[in-house]
Design a protein around this motif. Structure first.
Motif, PDB file in Angstrom:
ATOM      1  N   ARG A 183     -15.091 -35.050  31.463  1.00  0.00           N
ATOM      2  CA  ARG A 183     -14.860 -33.955  32.478  1.00  0.00           C
ATOM      3  C   ARG A 183     -15.751 -32.932  32.481  1.00  0.00           C
ATOM      4  NH1 ARG A 183      -9.904 -31.721  32.931  1.00  0.00           N
ATOM      5  NH2 ARG A 183      -9.599 -30.088  34.486  1.00  0.00           N
TER       6      ARG A 183
ATOM      7  N   ILE B  92     -10.319 -37.713  37.479  1.00  0.00           N
ATOM      8  CA  ILE B  92     -11.172 -36.695  36.939  1.00  0.00           C
ATOM      9  C   ILE B  92     -11.537 -35.798  37.889  1.00  0.00           C
ATOM     10  CG2 ILE B  92     -13.192 -35.991  35.397  1.00  0.00           C
ATOM     11  CD1 ILE B  92     -12.818 -38.453  33.653  1.00  0.00           C
TER      12      ILE B  92
ATOM     13  N   ASN C 125     -17.646 -32.130  36.195  1.00  0.00           N
ATOM     14  CA  ASN C 125     -17.759 -30.624  36.647  1.00  0.00           C
ATOM     15  C   ASN C 125     -19.331 -30.027  37.087  1.00  0.00           C
ATOM     16  OD1 ASN C 125     -15.107 -30.294  36.927  1.00  0.00           O
ATOM     17  ND2 ASN C 125     -14.844 -29.225  34.607  1.00  0.00           N
TER      18      ASN C 125
ATOM     19  N   GLU D 240     -10.131 -34.202  26.456  1.00  0.00           N
ATOM     20  CA  GLU D 240     -10.864 -34.888  27.587  1.00  0.00           C
ATOM     21  C   GLU D 240     -11.368 -35.999  27.386  1.00  0.00           C
ATOM     22  OE1 GLU D 240     -13.555 -31.411  28.453  1.00  0.00           O
ATOM     23  OE2 GLU D 240     -12.008 -30.308  29.114  1.00  0.00           O
TER      24      GLU D 240
ATOM     25  N   ALA E 175     -10.313 -31.978  38.706  1.00  0.00           N
ATOM     26  CA  ALA E 175     -11.304 -30.770  38.727  1.00  0.00           C
ATOM     27  C   ALA E 175     -11.394 -30.080  40.018  1.00  0.00           C
ATOM     28  CB  ALA E 175     -12.812 -31.446  38.382  1.00  0.00           C
TER      29      ALA E 175
END
Length: 467
Positions: A204, A236, A208, A137, A240
């Motif tokens: 990441r 990203i 999120n 990541e 996600a």
């Protein structure tokens, strides 16, 4: 920009990647340290004829790791990769020290050490899951392959470090030698903890959890070309969102429906074969293997683990050089074939020439380790990272990791039991047959992933499902 941000801004990408992968040192150190500690522990606690207890003491870490990896994956999604790596380092420190101060209470001591090492295994399993996730990541897309190789190099370097520490401590009184060997694992754990304190959370994870500004900030000091940050943030967020949707739709039964079954069996099978082929029998027990072959005391054979460690480190560097030059299947089949022959030939030679030099088996084990180090050792996780479609990746990767740890635990547990009841040549010949079965599995059940997109790989699963 706050003070924390200014402090983080000064961190070089090299520092981030070094300490981001440093968890591999812990992982490798604890895989290797029992190799040298075990002969002294056996003598101190009079366990020479207690094969089952020896197997449990050695394999307890892997037993704990089965659960540590799964638990860390769940918790890191909630609390973050960085915080869970810090927590793993603390657990590692505590239980390393508790291993070193094991009370001498007769047979009860063995059960104490088994429990403590199983709890230590929670941290080992967590590190094995968290470090690759954090690294993937943080790394730019064009560096992920090399950084995957860096993680493997860190693991085998940790093993080599433990072998060297064991060798340096071997002349201490026996009751002190093994305690220091196990307890000193707390030192790399402390270094990891202090290093990770300065690391940022992964972009990441921040995305999120709705912190786009924080993710942007992290990317500014780990990407040289700041003009591409907006595009990376967008990518990203899209990934996600896709994974979130996939996780809502996916269930454990999804793994084994017609569309995904072929790829799941391939990925999980490779992860399982990597351990059932017997590599860890060598890494855990090489001094005892040499003792049984030559009659020399295991405690005087601690140079052999260092030789194995050097081969492993050299092989990991070879892998980084050839990783993208050969197909995954080609390397795995080459490695598995030579590994299998390295286990089977000593049994054949011993049958033909009963007076064969007993060190012949050790030479063949070195050949095994050499080919394992640049094929099955790194490529298993490269392939597992590439083969699973997005919709099932989380669950399938977790299943593959679990089977890998189960194999590691079982090999560590049963090897001393097997060698107590049959010759070493026969035991290794059994592992050799498993290596050959692994080659056949690669040839018939595993697709090539090098140079293929995820969509192309998924299409192969769909193709097989329609047959």
């Amino acid at each position: 920009m706050n003070v924390m941000a200014k402090a983080e801004k000064k961190i070089s990408s090299a520092f981030i990647y070094f300490f981001g992968s440093f968890g591999g040192i812990l992982f490798g150190y604890d895989i290797g340290v029992m190799t040298g500690a075990l002969p002294f522990l056996q003598a101190d606690w009079h366990l020479e004829n207690a094969a089952t207890l020896v197997g449990w003491i050695t394999s307890a870490v892997m037993f704990g790791a089965i659960f540590g990896g799964a638990l860390a994956g769940q918790l890191s999604d909630k609390f973050g990769r960085r915080k869970m790596i810090l927590m793993s380092a603390i657990v590692f420190m505590v239980f390393s020290v508790l291993s070193g101060v094991s009370p001498d209470m007769g047979e009860a001591s063995a059960y104490y050490l088994i429990i403590v090492r199983a709890l230590l295994g929670l941290a080992v399993g967590a590190a094995s899951a968290l470090v690759p996730a954090y690294m993937s990541e943080m790394a730019p897309a064009n560096a992920r392959g090399r950084l995957s190789g860096l993680n493997q190099t860190m693991i085998v370097s940790g093993m080599l470090l433990s072998y060297i520490v064991d060798f340096l401590l071997k002349d201490l009184p026996g009751e002190w030698a093994w305690r220091l060997m196990l307890g000193l694992a707390a030192v790399p754990a402390l270094i990891l903890f202090l290093g990770v304190l300065r690391l940022p959370e992964s972009p990441r994870f921040l995305i999120n959890h709705g912190d786009e500004a924080g993710a942007r900030q992290v990317l500014t000091y780990i990407r040289k070309d700041t003009s591409e940050i907006d595009q990376e943030l967008k990518s990203i967020k899209e990934t996600a969102a896709q994974e979130s949707q996939a996780n809502k739709k996916a269930s454990w039964s999804t793994l084994f429906n017609g569309k995904y079954r072929y790829l799941v069996i391939a990925g999980v099978g490779v992860a399982a074969f990597q351990q059932f082929q017997g590599a860890n029998a060598i890494f855990y027990y090489i001094p005892l293997i040499v003792e049984k072959a030559t009659g020399q005391a295991a405690a005087s054979n601690l140079m052999w683990p260092i030789i194995q460690g050097i081969i492993l480190v050299a092989g990991s560097l070879v892998y980084m050089w050839i990783a993208e030059k050969f197909n995954r299947r080609t390397l795995l089949m080459l490695g598995g074939t030579v590994m299998g022959l390295s286990f089977i030939l000593p049994a054949i030679l011993n049958w033909i020439m009963p007076n064969m030099n007993p060190m012949t088996i050790v030479v063949f084990l070195c050949i095994y380790v050499a080919f394992y180090s640049f094929t099955w050792a790194p490529l298993t996780w490269v392939l597992v990272g590439e083969i699973f479609p997005l919709a099932i990746r989380g669950r399938a990767s977790g299943l593959a990791s679990s089977f890998n740890w189960i194999g590691s635990w079982l090999v560590g547990l049963v090897f001393p039991i097997m060698t107590a009841s049959m010759s070493q040549e026969a035991v290794f010949a059994i592992f050799g047959v498993i290596c050959i079965l692994g080659v056949l599995f690669i040839k018939t059940r595993v697709p090539e992933t090098r140079g293929h997109t995820l969509e192309e790989i998924e299409a192969q699963g769909t193709k097989h499902a329609s047959k």
